[in-house]
Write a protein that holds these residues in place. Sequence first.
Motif, PDB file in Angstrom:
ATOM      1  N   GLY A 154       0.556  -0.983   0.032  1.00 20.62           N
ATOM      2  CA  GLY A 154       0.108  -0.014  -0.024  1.00 20.62           C
ATOM      3  C   GLY A 154       0.796   1.232   0.174  1.00 20.62           C
ATOM      4  N   SER A 155       0.118   2.146  -0.481  1.00 20.85           N
ATOM      5  CA  SER A 155       1.006   3.753  -0.517  1.00 20.85           C
ATOM      6  C   SER A 155       0.135   4.726  -0.190  1.00 20.85           C
ATOM      7  CB  SER A 155       1.814   3.909  -2.003  1.00 20.85           C
ATOM      8  OG  SER A 155       2.031   5.387  -2.013  1.00 20.85           O
ATOM      9  N   TYR A 156       0.106   5.464   1.086  1.00 20.85           N
ATOM     10  CA  TYR A 156      -0.620   6.451   1.558  1.00 20.85           C
ATOM     11  C   TYR A 156       0.246   7.519   1.511  1.00 20.85           C
ATOM     12  CZ  TYR A 156      -4.150   8.963   4.205  1.00 20.85           C
ATOM     13  OH  TYR A 156      -5.222   9.927   4.557  1.00 20.85           O
ATOM     14  N   MET A 157      -0.416   8.608   0.913  1.00 20.22           N
ATOM     15  CA  MET A 157       0.017  10.097   0.470  1.00 20.22           C
ATOM     16  C   MET A 157       1.438   9.914   0.154  1.00 20.22           C
ATOM     17  SD  MET A 157       0.303  13.305   3.428  1.00 20.22           S
ATOM     18  CE  MET A 157       1.920  12.753   3.972  1.00 20.22           C
ATOM     19  N   GLY A 158       1.612   8.747  -0.845  1.00 17.71           N
ATOM     20  CA  GLY A 158       2.814   8.463  -1.614  1.00 17.71           C
ATOM     21  C   GLY A 158       4.085   8.398  -0.828  1.00 17.71           C
ATOM     22  N   SER A 159       3.741   7.901   0.322  1.00 20.42           N
ATOM     23  CA  SER A 159       4.721   7.536   1.418  1.00 20.42           C
ATOM     24  C   SER A 159       5.688   8.676   1.613  1.00 20.42           C
ATOM     25  CB  SER A 159       5.896   6.433   0.874  1.00 20.42           C
ATOM     26  OG  SER A 159       4.824   5.239   0.770  1.00 20.42           O
ATOM     27  N   CYS A 160       5.037  10.013   1.513  1.00 19.37           N
ATOM     28  CA  CYS A 160       5.616  11.233   1.661  1.00 19.37           C
ATOM     29  C   CYS A 160       5.846  11.682   2.925  1.00 19.37           C
ATOM     30  CB  CYS A 160       5.000  12.209   0.842  1.00 19.37           C
ATOM     31  SG  CYS A 160       5.025  12.111  -1.145  1.00 19.37           S
ATOM     32  N   VAL A 161       7.041  12.578   2.974  1.00 15.63           N
ATOM     33  CA  VAL A 161       7.417  13.391   4.234  1.00 15.63           C
ATOM     34  C   VAL A 161       7.026  14.679   3.580  1.00 15.63           C
ATOM     35  CG1 VAL A 161       9.068  14.171   5.824  1.00 15.63           C
ATOM     36  CG2 VAL A 161       8.984  11.826   5.079  1.00 15.63           C
ATOM     37  N   PRO A 162       5.979  15.238   3.958  1.00 16.17           N
ATOM     38  CA  PRO A 162       5.587  16.533   3.215  1.00 16.17           C
ATOM     39  C   PRO A 162       6.662  17.967   3.046  1.00 16.17           C
ATOM     40  CG  PRO A 162       3.724  15.837   4.412  1.00 16.17           C
ATOM     41  CD  PRO A 162       5.016  14.974   4.732  1.00 16.17           C
ATOM     42  N   GLN A 163       7.256  17.982   4.276  1.00 14.02           N
ATOM     43  CA  GLN A 163       8.430  18.891   4.492  1.00 14.02           C
ATOM     44  C   GLN A 163       9.472  18.632   3.640  1.00 14.02           C
ATOM     45  OE1 GLN A 163       7.486  21.639   6.153  1.00 14.02           O
ATOM     46  NE2 GLN A 163       5.682  20.845   7.442  1.00 14.02           N
ATOM     47  N   ARG A 164       9.706  17.392   3.375  1.00  9.75           N
ATOM     48  CA  ARG A 164      10.914  17.263   2.290  1.00  9.75           C
ATOM     49  C   ARG A 164      10.318  17.028   1.079  1.00  9.75           C
ATOM     50  NH1 ARG A 164      12.318  11.129   2.655  1.00  9.75           N
ATOM     51  NH2 ARG A 164      10.251  11.000   1.449  1.00  9.75           N
ATOM     52  N   ASP A 165       9.238  16.284   0.795  1.00 17.97           N
ATOM     53  CA  ASP A 165       8.835  16.213  -0.731  1.00 17.97           C
ATOM     54  C   ASP A 165       8.178  17.185  -1.419  1.00 17.97           C
ATOM     55  OD1 ASP A 165       9.874  13.664  -0.886  1.00 17.97           O
ATOM     56  OD2 ASP A 165       8.268  12.810   0.353  1.00 17.97           O
ATOM     57  N   ILE A 166       7.312  18.131  -0.632  1.00 18.93           N
ATOM     58  CA  ILE A 166       6.549  18.965  -1.657  1.00 18.93           C
ATOM     59  C   ILE A 166       7.601  20.035  -1.970  1.00 18.93           C
ATOM     60  CG2 ILE A 166       4.900  20.900  -1.070  1.00 18.93           C
ATOM     61  CD1 ILE A 166       3.122  19.363   0.350  1.00 18.93           C
ATOM     62  N   PRO A 167       8.534  20.526  -1.270  1.00 22.24           N
ATOM     63  CA  PRO A 167       9.672  21.496  -2.040  1.00 22.24           C
ATOM     64  C   PRO A 167      10.463  20.820  -3.156  1.00 22.24           C
ATOM     65  CG  PRO A 167       9.469  21.865   0.332  1.00 22.24           C
ATOM     66  CD  PRO A 167       8.607  20.601   0.065  1.00 22.24           C
ATOM     67  N   ARG A 168      10.556  19.413  -2.802  1.00 26.12           N
ATOM     68  CA  ARG A 168      11.219  18.851  -3.810  1.00 26.12           C
ATOM     69  C   ARG A 168      10.507  18.717  -5.235  1.00 26.12           C
ATOM     70  NH1 ARG A 168      12.628  12.535  -4.491  1.00 26.12           N
ATOM     71  NH2 ARG A 168      10.861  12.208  -2.981  1.00 26.12           N
ATOM     72  N   PHE A 169       9.322  18.177  -5.268  1.00 27.03           N
ATOM     73  CA  PHE A 169       8.412  18.156  -6.425  1.00 27.03           C
ATOM     74  C   PHE A 169       8.261  19.515  -6.853  1.00 27.03           C
ATOM     75  CE2 PHE A 169       6.276  14.421  -4.149  1.00 27.03           C
ATOM     76  CZ  PHE A 169       7.476  13.489  -4.278  1.00 27.03           C
ATOM     77  N   ILE A 170       8.099  20.563  -6.062  1.00 27.76           N
ATOM     78  CA  ILE A 170       8.093  22.027  -7.096  1.00 27.76           C
ATOM     79  C   ILE A 170       9.593  22.346  -7.515  1.00 27.76           C
ATOM     80  CG2 ILE A 170       8.031  24.352  -6.175  1.00 27.76           C
ATOM     81  CD1 ILE A 170       6.177  23.898  -4.096  1.00 27.76           C
ATOM     82  N   ARG A 171      10.472  21.862  -7.047  1.00 27.72           N
ATOM     83  CA  ARG A 171      11.838  22.079  -7.827  1.00 27.72           C
ATOM     84  C   ARG A 171      11.819  21.216  -9.000  1.00 27.72           C
ATOM     85  NH1 ARG A 171      13.913  21.706  -2.602  1.00 27.72           N
ATOM     86  NH2 ARG A 171      14.526  19.503  -2.744  1.00 27.72           N
ATOM     87  N   MET A 172      11.455  20.011  -8.930  1.00 22.62           N
ATOM     88  CA  MET A 172      11.237  19.476 -10.155  1.00 22.62           C
ATOM     89  C   MET A 172      10.200  19.742 -11.070  1.00 22.62           C
ATOM     90  SD  MET A 172      11.180  15.481  -8.479  1.00 22.62           S
ATOM     91  CE  MET A 172      10.816  14.543 -10.085  1.00 22.62           C
ATOM     92  N   TYR A 173       9.162  20.493 -10.818  1.00 25.44           N
ATOM     93  CA  TYR A 173       8.120  21.114 -11.665  1.00 25.44           C
ATOM     94  C   TYR A 173       8.758  22.299 -12.197  1.00 25.44           C
ATOM     95  CZ  TYR A 173       4.074  24.426 -12.824  1.00 25.44           C
ATOM     96  OH  TYR A 173       3.455  25.214 -13.697  1.00 25.44           O
ATOM     97  N   ARG A 174       9.505  23.081 -11.505  1.00 29.65           N
ATOM     98  CA  ARG A 174      10.467  24.231 -12.201  1.00 29.65           C
ATOM     99  C   ARG A 174      11.311  23.837 -12.949  1.00 29.65           C
ATOM    100  NH1 ARG A 174      10.340  27.419  -6.997  1.00 29.65           N
ATOM    101  NH2 ARG A 174       8.948  29.071  -7.317  1.00 29.65           N
ATOM    102  N   ALA A 175      11.977  22.706 -12.973  1.00 28.98           N
ATOM    103  CA  ALA A 175      13.017  22.114 -13.918  1.00 28.98           C
ATOM    104  C   ALA A 175      12.349  21.460 -14.948  1.00 28.98           C
ATOM    105  CB  ALA A 175      13.929  21.228 -12.870  1.00 28.98           C
ATOM    106  N   GLY A 176      11.151  21.450 -15.184  1.00 26.84           N
ATOM    107  CA  GLY A 176      10.378  20.924 -16.327  1.00 26.84           C
ATOM    108  C   GLY A 176      10.423  19.308 -16.222  1.00 26.84           C
ATOM    109  N   GLN A 177      10.676  18.711 -14.816  1.00 27.51           N
ATOM    110  CA  GLN A 177      10.707  17.379 -14.996  1.00 27.51           C
ATOM    111  C   GLN A 177       9.219  16.804 -14.799  1.00 27.51           C
ATOM    112  OE1 GLN A 177      13.698  17.312 -11.885  1.00 27.51           O
ATOM    113  NE2 GLN A 177      14.895  15.961 -13.165  1.00 27.51           N
TER     114      GLN A 177
END
Length: 378
Positions: A319-342
């Motif tokens: 199972g995967s709940y909330m993408g197994s995320c640590v929000p304080q780590r992963d939300i900024p990381r995913f935003i950086r990936m968005y900005r990089a076009g990934q």
Amino acid sequence: MRTRAAILKASPATAPFAESRPLVIEEVELDPPGPEELLIRIGAAGLCHSDLSVINGNRPRPVPMVLGHEAAGEVVEVGSAIRDIAPGDRVVMTFQPSCGTCLPCAEGRAALCIPGAAANGRGVLMSGEIRLHDCHDHHEIHHHCGVSGYAEHAVVSRHSVVKVDAPDIPFAELALFGCAVQTGVGAILNTCRVQPGQSVAIVGLGGVGLAALLGAVAAGATEIVAIDLSDDKLAVARDLGATRTWNAADPEAAAQIRAATGGGVDHAVELAGAAPAFHLAYQITRRGGQTVTAGLAAPTAEFRIPAVNIVADERTVKGSYMGSCVPQRDIPRFIRMYRAGQLPVNRLLTGTLTLDRINEGFDLLDRGEAIRQVVLFD
């Protein structure tokens, strides 16, 4: 203070929601934030199947309740104990608050926070308090996932927000990072840990499923199989990077996918929230592969597999709940990936609406005619 909100007063409700009107738009009384809480002006809030499952009764929650768990906004006021966030800061809200001190949090598994899950189940904030009240009789109105984003303003726990340095990203896009991106991309990068060159199948192409597809592309998967009942969504998936697509209604889909992928994929991720979809995902996973479900099925839904397969094929079901995320780590990381076009998250957004049109928006979601819609606030 008083603010406008969409209140679910009874559940289950029946579609079409434009006629049954389960979400009632009214002014509510919003108490000031407690010491570890914030007052947020909501900028945008997404319409998600997790909200729909409360409306239709598949996920029982206490009512009345202000729904909305995928949201972003601007801080208006902070509680007396908060030092790291100030008025004017932008925040993304996360639907699973994490205390940081319980055993799962200490292990880096914030999505499984024990006090956070208990608070969500009771419809309260992490403090145990309810800050929403009826303007007329002052009865309590419950919080949804500690967010209640279908409102012009919300009081939330510090444990439910991530401060983001993103003045250039519209709230309509920022909101998606709170659920669709965390759950979908996180399932690929955190739960599955997809490696470059591996094969991935995505079963269910809503907002979360297509976010997972973006995550598979970003992870470097060379074979990405997209599966849904909607040919329109399959077309979107091809445009976003799927290498193969199948309509799940085809009775030969599982056999055809196994044949096309040399015995099945390395990772099959179910995001439809339905037992038949999970069964299909399991069928198309190769020997030694991993089947992951991140879709929230009805509490009565069951999934059965031959026990011998787990051993003889060294299969993993997870199972995967909330993408197994640590929000304080992963939300900024995913935003950086968005900005990089990934992670072109903006391509998941299929419509915006006002709070007054939210019931109609849920009809579109219920019929599978929208990927991600967001309520925009002035």
